[in-house]
Scaffold this active site. Sequence first.
Site, PDB file in Angstrom:
ATOM      1  N   GLU A  36       0.892  -1.210   0.239  1.00  0.00           N
ATOM      2  CA  GLU A  36      -0.079   0.029  -0.030  1.00  0.00           C
ATOM      3  C   GLU A  36       0.898   1.338   0.230  1.00  0.00           C
ATOM      4  OE1 GLU A  36      -3.293   0.440  -0.296  1.00  0.00           O
ATOM      5  OE2 GLU A  36      -3.285  -1.677  -1.000  1.00  0.00           O
ATOM      6  N   CYS A 195     -12.871   3.113 -14.253  1.00  0.00           N
ATOM      7  CA  CYS A 195     -13.119   4.513 -14.129  1.00  0.00           C
ATOM      8  C   CYS A 195     -12.085   5.696 -13.908  1.00  0.00           C
ATOM      9  CB  CYS A 195     -14.112   4.735 -12.475  1.00  0.00           C
ATOM     10  SG  CYS A 195     -15.141   6.321 -12.481  1.00  0.00           S
ATOM     11  N   CYS A 202     -17.263   3.157 -19.026  1.00  0.00           N
ATOM     12  CA  CYS A 202     -18.527   3.029 -18.404  1.00  0.00           C
ATOM     13  C   CYS A 202     -19.282   1.770 -18.997  1.00  0.00           C
ATOM     14  CB  CYS A 202     -19.556   4.138 -18.500  1.00  0.00           C
ATOM     15  SG  CYS A 202     -18.928   5.744 -17.974  1.00  0.00           S
ATOM     16  N   CYS A 205     -18.221  -0.937 -16.602  1.00  0.00           N
ATOM     17  CA  CYS A 205     -18.440  -0.939 -15.206  1.00  0.00           C
ATOM     18  C   CYS A 205     -19.561  -1.631 -14.429  1.00  0.00           C
ATOM     19  CB  CYS A 205     -18.606   0.819 -15.135  1.00  0.00           C
ATOM     20  SG  CYS A 205     -18.659   1.071 -13.319  1.00  0.00           S
ATOM     21  N   CYS A 211     -24.725   4.527 -11.375  1.00  0.00           N
ATOM     22  CA  CYS A 211     -24.064   5.440 -11.479  1.00  0.00           C
ATOM     23  C   CYS A 211     -24.897   7.102 -11.829  1.00  0.00           C
ATOM     24  CB  CYS A 211     -22.776   5.453 -12.294  1.00  0.00           C
ATOM     25  SG  CYS A 211     -21.693   6.816 -12.402  1.00  0.00           S
TER      26      CYS A 211
HETATM   27 FE1  SF4 Z   1     -17.130   5.754 -13.316  1.00  0.00          FE
HETATM   28 FE2  SF4 Z   1     -19.809   5.628 -13.242  1.00  0.00          FE
HETATM   29 FE3  SF4 Z   1     -18.862   5.250 -15.789  1.00  0.00          FE
HETATM   30 FE4  SF4 Z   1     -18.826   3.443 -13.450  1.00  0.00          FE
HETATM   31  S1  SF4 Z   1     -20.393   4.324 -14.712  1.00  0.00           S
HETATM   32  S2  SF4 Z   1     -16.957   4.051 -15.123  1.00  0.00           S
HETATM   33  S3  SF4 Z   1     -18.651   4.724 -11.748  1.00  0.00           S
HETATM   34  S4  SF4 Z   1     -18.449   7.091 -14.275  1.00  0.00           S
END
Ligand code: SF4
Length: 351
Positions: A36, A195, A202, A205, A211
């Site tokens: 970390e 992200c 997205c 994601c 989101c």
């Molecule tokens: Fe980021 Fe939202 Fe796109 Fe996911 S959907 S990559 S959280 S902006």
Amino acid sequence: MVSRFFEAVVRWQRQHGRHDLPWQGSTDPYRVWLSEIMLQQTQVSTVLGYYDRFLRRFPDVQALASAPLQDVLALWSGLGYYSRARHLHRCAQTVVQRWGGQFPQCAKDLQSLPGIGSSTAAAIAAFCYGERVSILDGNVQRVLTRLLAFEGDLAQSANAKVLWQQAQALVPADATHLQMRAYTQGLMDLGALVCKRSRPACGRCPAQSSCMAHARQQEGDFPVKTRQLRRRTERWWLQVVRRAADGAYWLQPRPAQGIWAGLHAFAVLDEGEAAAQPPAGASGAEGPLWHDPIRHSLTHRDLVLQPVEWRVAAYAPEGPGCWVRSVAELDLGLPAPLRAWLMQRLASAAP
Ligand code: SF4
């Protein structure tokens, strides 16, 4: 929303997240802590070589605590942000002296150790002990401010605190240790792989359906952070003292505070005029020889390093230091640009 996001991240991490990093799978707080700290401000690809080398030399917290700081700095050389290495050493000593060689087992106590901030403490507590706490480093701030369309300016600590509370609220009270490990790693992976700062992916994601920034097509508007640190450029004159007889360079330890603290370097002067004077303590000085400047970027400033070389017959400075005659002797904690400069000169130049 709470369990939907949490479960989606856990599921996604298990299927699509990173699983092959050497510190993953370990619940040894020493290994997790080391990774970390190394990963702060530094890319995974850079950390990989350092992590293994570090563990071979310092396999546990006791070995690190009992090592001289110079050995730690030498091994850290090239990773940058050297305050991390000094904190690492101090933290290991604190764990040995105050905690009997065992890392504390909750985020609150971990945070009391040198160099461990709230997000690092949460990562260690979640990975190693399954504590139900959320990490919130810069990447995760980006993910969560987009997920929640969080409009508070994170430059203000009150807003950062609210976001922290919201991050904690996304963790279900009954999350298991295994889930906490996947979720914590998942947040890291989402921030690093999906992200991203510009052009978030997205479509890949797991949080897309919930989101809020994505729903508004405002991904680029988050996070809100107004304070912009202005970069500045500084010129430093490096007083390079070279022994005429064998071509060795004199290096001296930097002060314990400030840039390159504790590393070995040439004397730094902030005026060209001073650099044009023979070094105090030198006899038979010839020079100066002005080398091409070295450009080096730090977090908030650009350095222009101007080496000014003096060849001396003898040198008796006031402070401590050492002569370096060959590349093999560069096994010291050195700032990366000076190491590169010296390596080139020692490898090619005759005395
Ligand atoms: Fe980021 Fe939202 Fe796109 Fe996911 S959907 S990559 S959280 S902006």
